[in-house]
Scaffold this motif. Sequence first.
Motif, PDB file in Angstrom:
ATOM      1  N   GLY A 122       0.820  -1.208   0.000  1.00 29.36           N
ATOM      2  CA  GLY A 122       0.000   0.000   0.000  1.00 29.36           C
ATOM      3  C   GLY A 122       0.853   1.257   0.000  1.00 29.36           C
ATOM      4  O   GLY A 122       0.587   2.206  -0.731  1.00 29.36           O
ATOM      5  N   ALA A 123       1.899   1.244   0.822  1.00 29.57           N
ATOM      6  CA  ALA A 123       2.770   2.428   0.923  1.00 29.57           C
ATOM      7  C   ALA A 123       3.477   2.688  -0.405  1.00 29.57           C
ATOM      8  O   ALA A 123       3.746   3.846  -0.753  1.00 29.57           O
ATOM      9  N   SER A 124       3.754   1.633  -1.156  1.00 37.92           N
ATOM     10  CA  SER A 124       4.465   1.821  -2.425  1.00 37.92           C
ATOM     11  C   SER A 124       3.583   2.517  -3.460  1.00 37.92           C
ATOM     12  O   SER A 124       4.073   3.022  -4.454  1.00 37.92           O
ATOM     13  N   HIS A 125       2.276   2.544  -3.231  1.00 34.94           N
ATOM     14  CA  HIS A 125       1.359   3.265  -4.131  1.00 34.94           C
ATOM     15  C   HIS A 125       1.161   4.707  -3.712  1.00 34.94           C
ATOM     16  O   HIS A 125       0.470   5.455  -4.381  1.00 34.94           O
TER      17      HIS A 125
ATOM     18  N   HIS B  20      -6.483  -5.281  -4.931  1.00 40.85           N
ATOM     19  CA  HIS B  20      -5.510  -5.406  -6.009  1.00 40.85           C
ATOM     20  C   HIS B  20      -4.161  -5.904  -5.470  1.00 40.85           C
ATOM     21  O   HIS B  20      -3.664  -5.430  -4.470  1.00 40.85           O
ATOM     22  N   GLN B  21      -3.575  -6.899  -6.132  1.00 44.76           N
ATOM     23  CA  GLN B  21      -2.249  -7.383  -5.731  1.00 44.76           C
ATOM     24  C   GLN B  21      -1.356  -7.399  -6.958  1.00 44.76           C
ATOM     25  O   GLN B  21      -1.756  -7.893  -8.016  1.00 44.76           O
ATOM     26  N   ASP B  22      -0.135  -6.892  -6.837  1.00 44.81           N
ATOM     27  CA  ASP B  22       0.754  -7.058  -7.976  1.00 44.81           C
ATOM     28  C   ASP B  22       1.370  -8.461  -7.908  1.00 44.81           C
ATOM     29  O   ASP B  22       1.326  -9.125  -6.874  1.00 44.81           O
ATOM     30  N   PRO B  23       1.922  -8.960  -9.034  1.00 46.73           N
ATOM     31  CA  PRO B  23       2.384 -10.356  -9.079  1.00 46.73           C
ATOM     32  C   PRO B  23       3.487 -10.629  -8.054  1.00 46.73           C
ATOM     33  O   PRO B  23       3.525 -11.702  -7.446  1.00 46.73           O
ATOM     34  N   GLY B  24       4.377  -9.636  -7.828  1.00 48.58           N
ATOM     35  CA  GLY B  24       5.432  -9.814  -6.829  1.00 48.58           C
ATOM     36  C   GLY B  24       4.839 -10.021  -5.447  1.00 48.58           C
ATOM     37  O   GLY B  24       5.282 -10.886  -4.683  1.00 48.58           O
TER      38      GLY B  24
ATOM     39  N   GLY C 287      -6.120   4.398  -9.951  1.00 49.20           N
ATOM     40  CA  GLY C 287      -5.952   3.010 -10.395  1.00 49.20           C
ATOM     41  C   GLY C 287      -5.469   2.092  -9.294  1.00 49.20           C
ATOM     42  O   GLY C 287      -5.544   0.877  -9.396  1.00 49.20           O
ATOM     43  N   HIS C 288      -4.971   2.675  -8.207  1.00 52.31           N
ATOM     44  CA  HIS C 288      -4.435   1.845  -7.129  1.00 52.31           C
ATOM     45  C   HIS C 288      -5.270   1.897  -5.858  1.00 52.31           C
ATOM     46  O   HIS C 288      -4.804   1.562  -4.793  1.00 52.31           O
ATOM     47  N   GLN C 289      -6.499   2.353  -5.979  1.00 52.98           N
ATOM     48  CA  GLN C 289      -7.280   2.538  -4.745  1.00 52.98           C
ATOM     49  C   GLN C 289      -7.957   1.264  -4.252  1.00 52.98           C
ATOM     50  O   GLN C 289      -8.493   1.247  -3.158  1.00 52.98           O
ATOM     51  N   ASP C 290      -7.944   0.206  -5.040  1.00 54.18           N
ATOM     52  CA  ASP C 290      -8.614  -1.015  -4.608  1.00 54.18           C
ATOM     53  C   ASP C 290      -7.676  -1.881  -3.763  1.00 54.18           C
ATOM     54  O   ASP C 290      -6.689  -2.410  -4.248  1.00 54.18           O
ATOM     55  N   PRO C 291      -7.962  -2.015  -2.463  1.00 56.77           N
ATOM     56  CA  PRO C 291      -7.064  -2.787  -1.598  1.00 56.77           C
ATOM     57  C   PRO C 291      -7.021  -4.258  -1.999  1.00 56.77           C
ATOM     58  O   PRO C 291      -6.143  -4.984  -1.569  1.00 56.77           O
TER      59      PRO C 291
END
Lengths: 349, 349
Positions: free
Chosen positions: A219-222, A237-241, A231-235
């Motif tokens: 979250g902090a990285s966004h 959401h997960q990136d592949p890493g 585009g990053h407001q949905d908690p």
Amino acid sequence: MASSGPADLPRIRDQVGRALDDFLDRQRVLLSGIGGDMVACLDAITDLLAGGKRLRPAFCYWGWRAFGGQDCPQILAASAALELLHASALVHDDVMDGSDTRRGQPAVHRRFAARHDAESWRGPSEGFGAGAAILIGDLLLAWTDELFHASGLPQAALRHGQPVLDAMRTEVISGQYLDLAGQASGSTTVASALRVVVYKAAKYTVERPLHLGLALAEGASHQDPGHQDPGHQDPGHQDPGQARLAAAFTGYGIPLGVAFQLRDDILGMFGDPAQTGKPVSDDVREGKRTVLVALARERASRAEALAECELMIDKRVREALSAVQDAPITAQAMSALAELAVAATARCG
Amino acid sequence: MASSGPADLPRIRDQVGRALDDFLDRQRVLLSGIGGDMVACLDAITDLLAGGKRLRPAFCYWGWRAFGGQDCPQILAASAALELLHASALVHDDVMDGSDTRRGQPAVHRRFAARHDAESWRGPSEGFGAGAAILIGDLLLAWTDELFHASGLPQAALRHGQPVLDAMRTEVISGQYLDLAGQASGSTTVASALRVVVYKAAKYTVERPLHLGLALAEGASHQDPGHQDPGHQDPGHQDPGQARLAAAFTGYGIPLGVAFQLRDDILGMFGDPAQTGKPVSDDVREGKRTVLVALARERASRAEALAECELMIDKRVREALSAVQDAPITAQAMSALAELAVAATARCG
């Protein structure tokens, strides 16, 4: 465990302790304003919190660092919230089990029953002690949330961490209920005891704290101060890493958490009360259906059960370490997780 | 109270109930995954929550509307979180008081003790019932936070509301402890009973829910999707309109909340059990130090105490209404607060 290894435990403990002290100082002002009697509750909380090993905050901190989060007081304050959650569970557990001691001191309900006796108050002192402990556990549970949100981490970080904290609380309380119901219904197989351990200890002590640190870091990285990328407001959401790391943390956390609980069972039955803070064999006396008690019942001898339990611990620690060896984390985080695996299952308690 | 007046109570109740049902449906999926036994906990929670009057959510909703917040499902979901907090307090209160019934049904600890008996489980059924109720109260307390943050309100709104929710939880738990300690130590004056009522009932039932709605609305008014004004990021910041309205809500909330509790005391002693959901005179039997019990002791007659208590209620309702008559709120919000004052202190319970 006092030496400063790669997991930086002495410093983490120190800073978590400081975050808790600062938080309690603020609460002391508030509670004194509500009523002088509240100071007795805060004193009991302060004494109880002084004794923690800060294992869950350490896992949360290293979940954060493993995803690239920088060391800062805010992550340690957010991690410290897990000590409040844990203290709440301990206080309520001790009421339910009727335990006399905790962390080498009288359990909170005993402390308040003793106060009732000393003041010659009216009514049964046990009822007063239990009532006070229920309320103190409630305060600690409510404060978990308060400290988490007052940690100073960016809102985006907190928003991503919240669902993990939610899951963690529901899981540990559910694990406790399954334990209570299992004890009452008399299911005492090794398999059923292990199922309780997964929720009551493994997910709660290792996997979820790591996931929480990870979600906070993601979250902090966004976070971009003054601007949030819609585009990053949905908690959710997960990136592949993050997804890969979360899976590695599960592979590490569940077996290690089970091993942690098995060590706790052994210490409870054979350990040194001066180190464990509770009398030997409380678990057996109370008819607790720990894995060790179930093993002893199935194997017919304590020595055999102990030997098998040690083997189970070894196997799980190795499994835990192998689950993270290819994870996309820094060498420092890898070393820290190795040290934490040893610290969480060490024979000295 | 069923007619649709300016406070829109039937619709608020309906939507709060729906938000709770949706939340419980999501939890049911999660809990079933943890273990089949958890369904018993969820069933007990569902039954308990069905019976609430939704008074705290209604005050929260009107605090939001009074500051200009628009009607939306999100504020009703956030308000519904207060029903979870209240249910938690009730479940734990009933364990501490050893109460048999709540909202016309067996109290949660009795429900689980009965289950223990019916299944012929091992150990004392009361201990099992108390343990289950402690854990169910814990779940409800943890879920308060979860529903609040999952309400869908903008992050800026939640961030402004959080400190009010924090204060509310600490105050109500503290009020319960002061009540417990006061009962044990035997201070039974009208003055000391009133002090407990302020924290345990007045702030908690009326003032803080209004403040919470207000803070949420104030936070939401700073929200500009995709962009946060850095000048408005401090939740401690209050605009003058908010400060004035917060003061008016205190002036309305404290006397009205005390009047609400006095009505509750009267209903507990003289009310119709079919309407109150608890047997008459439980408070007297339990040696509860309510204001009414204290009045009866000081006045030597129940009838005199009842008459004085009614006068105290009237005086406080008038005081509450006069505190908001010059507040900067819409005519609709003013009418709603007037209706709520009547609803909260109505003789029919």
